[in-house]
Design an enzyme around this catalytic site. Structure first.
Site, mmCIF file in Angstrom:
data_model
loop_
_atom_site.group_PDB
_atom_site.id
_atom_site.type_symbol
_atom_site.label_atom_id
_atom_site.label_comp_id
_atom_site.label_asym_id
_atom_site.label_seq_id
_atom_site.Cartn_x
_atom_site.Cartn_y
_atom_site.Cartn_z
ATOM 1 C CE LYS A 133 22.625 1.744 4.355
ATOM 2 N NZ LYS A 133 22.986 0.761 5.372
ATOM 3 C CB VAL A 174 20.258 -5.220 12.594
ATOM 4 C CG1 VAL A 174 19.855 -6.046 13.943
ATOM 5 C CG2 VAL A 174 20.934 -3.645 13.155
#
Length: 338
Positions: A133, A174
């Site tokens: 991001k 993740v």
């Protein structure tokens, strides 16, 4: 070869998902690590982690309650430390949008505190965790992590004659980490409906263990100032829903504030300074503090084409529904079944 035996290591945000995976791997791989300092502001998580890794059984561990916003606490925590892994962050996009200055204080000012404490205390290696991001950010969380990345890269310019290197690892979602989509969908499965923000949405995918290996790679091979990016697969959000709950209805709820359809880890603007190292890419500083020709020769690095970008929607490697189920069973829930 990286050897962390007889080293003192500190991880900020050490009671989080990454910190626990990092701790597990360090303790198993380096039984003679001198000290492993777990720094976190959450005393309850310290207590819970202490049940898994009690100090009487793991004498190298130190549970250090502290906040990266607190300069003086970091100076005390970093005394005698050789290696710092900076994993502490506010990471939830919508919470950051509603509480912007709290995100700035932790993710930007906290990063500056980590850098200054490392410079003051004689730390040798600092690796900061970033996020996809941070590339072309459209939300505050991404913008603060981009600023953090810039601070860590630039820290190499102010180290003077100190023997210290600062580098960054940047990767995607993740599997199984706190607040991630897979555990969220597994909980929603009980309700019979899986909320989908947008059926076109894609994300990069990495396991906690692979994230730890990225940090190990940075500790072993960083020259200072690199942003390391892994070559990892993407997934479609609808495939994750199908892998976890094929019997459930998928309900389109719309993209939340600050979300993208696809994530980037390397933008076209980054391509001018990006090198292919084989397993990873490295975005180098525009003016590195080392000889670029030596770096290229050492790692057999190849410059990526001008205009190259690394986007989860245009990736060449994809998870399938079958591979997602296998990965979930390995990395999220060993009892997972459909």
């Amino acid at each position: 070869m990286l050897d962390l035996n007889n080293k003192s290591i500190l991880i900020t945000g050490g009671t989080g998902s990454f910190g626990k995976a990092f701790t597990r791997i360090i303790l198993s791989r380096y039984p003679n690590v001198r000290r492993l300092v777990i720094l976190s502001r959450d005393e309850q998580k310290h207590f819970q982690m202490g049940m898994d890794y009690p100090e009487k059984d793991y004498p190298a561990i130190r549970y250090f309650v502290g906040d990266v916003r607190d300069k003086n606490r970091l100076l005390r925590a970093f005394e005698g430390v050789d290696v710092v892994i900076h994993a502490a962050a506010m990471k939830h996009v919508h919470i950051a949008e509603y509480n912007p200055m709290e995100c700035v204080k932790t993710n930007i000012l906290g990063a500056e505190n980590v850098i200054n404490a490392a410079l003051s205390c004689g730390v040798k290696d600092v690796v900061a965790l970033s996020t996809d991001k941070a590339a072309a950010p459209i939300n505050l969380y991404g913008a603060t992590k981009l600023a953090s990345d810039k601070l860590f890269v630039a820290a190499n310019n102010i180290r003077g004659n100190r023997d210290v290197k600062f580098s960054v690892v940047r990767y995607g979602n993740v599997m199984g980490s706190n607040g991630s989509v897979m555990p969220f969908f597994m909980n929603k499965k009980r309700e019979g409906v899986i909320p989908i923000t947008d059926p076109r949405m894609t994300r990069f995918n990495i396991s906690l263990d692979d994230g730890v290996e990225m940090v190990m790679n940075a500790l072993e091979s960083a020259w200072g100032g690199e942003i390391f990016v892994p070559k990892i697969p993407s997934y479609k959000i609808t495939d994750v829903a199908e892998a976890i709950a094929p019997e459930c209805k998928q309900e389109i709820v719309g993209i939340r504030a600050g979300e993208k359809l696809h994530e980037e880890m390397i933008t076209a603007s980054d391509s001018l300074n990006t090198w292919d190292l084989g397993k990873y890419y490295a975005i180098l500083p525009q003016k590195p503090n080392f000889d670029l020709e030596d770096y290229v020769k050492k790692f057999n690095a190849k410059r990526v084409p001008d205009g190259f970008s690394y986007d989860s929607g245009k990736n060449t490697e994809w998870e399938t529904i079958a591979s997602l189920r296998e990965q979930i069973k390995i990395h999220v829930d060993p009892n997972f079944s459909i």
